[in-house]
Design a protein around this motif. Sequence first.
Motif, short mmCIF file in Angstrom:
data_model
loop_
_atom_site.label_atom_id
_atom_site.label_comp_id
_atom_site.label_asym_id
_atom_site.label_seq_id
_atom_site.Cartn_x
_atom_site.Cartn_y
_atom_site.Cartn_z
N THR A 177 0.85 -1.20 0.00
CA THR A 177 0.00 0.00 0.00
C THR A 177 0.88 1.25 0.00
O THR A 177 2.09 1.17 0.25
CB THR A 177 -0.89 0.04 1.26
OG1 THR A 177 -0.04 0.17 2.40
CG2 THR A 177 -1.75 -1.20 1.39
N LEU A 178 0.25 2.39 -0.26
CA LEU A 178 0.97 3.67 -0.18
C LEU A 178 1.60 3.84 1.21
O LEU A 178 2.74 4.29 1.33
CB LEU A 178 0.01 4.83 -0.46
CG LEU A 178 -0.51 4.96 -1.89
CD1 LEU A 178 -1.62 6.01 -1.95
CD2 LEU A 178 0.61 5.33 -2.85
N GLU A 179 0.84 3.47 2.24
CA GLU A 179 1.34 3.60 3.62
C GLU A 179 2.59 2.76 3.83
O GLU A 179 3.56 3.21 4.43
CB GLU A 179 0.27 3.18 4.64
CG GLU A 179 -0.84 4.18 4.82
CD GLU A 179 -1.96 4.03 3.79
OE1 GLU A 179 -1.85 3.17 2.89
OE2 GLU A 179 -2.95 4.78 3.88
N GLY B 112 5.52 4.14 2.05
CA GLY B 112 5.92 5.34 2.78
C GLY B 112 6.77 5.00 3.99
O GLY B 112 7.81 5.62 4.23
N ARG C 121 2.48 8.93 2.88
CA ARG C 121 1.77 8.22 1.80
C ARG C 121 1.48 9.16 0.65
O ARG C 121 1.49 8.75 -0.51
CB ARG C 121 0.49 7.56 2.34
CG ARG C 121 -0.69 8.46 2.50
CD ARG C 121 -1.90 7.75 3.11
NE ARG C 121 -2.63 6.92 2.17
CZ ARG C 121 -3.38 7.41 1.18
NH1 ARG C 121 -3.50 8.70 1.00
NH2 ARG C 121 -4.02 6.58 0.39
#
Length: 70
Positions: free
Chosen positions: A28-30, A33, A40
Amino acid sequence: GQWLDLLPKQQRIVVEHRFGLHGHGRRTLEEVGELLGVTRERVRQVQLAALAKLREISQREGVMEAPFMD
């Protein structure tokens, strides 16, 4: 082609991890990140820049349709 090699390192890492390339799972973006120590939102911006660059490269190389460009 080795298009990913033409990207800046951060963009390449984001694309590899977001799309599950080169043995990396899809993240995921998270998660990306956290991996890179950025927000994110920053990952999202880097991803957009990377895809734009890949689209530009693919058009320059004469390939109009690449599966992950949609």
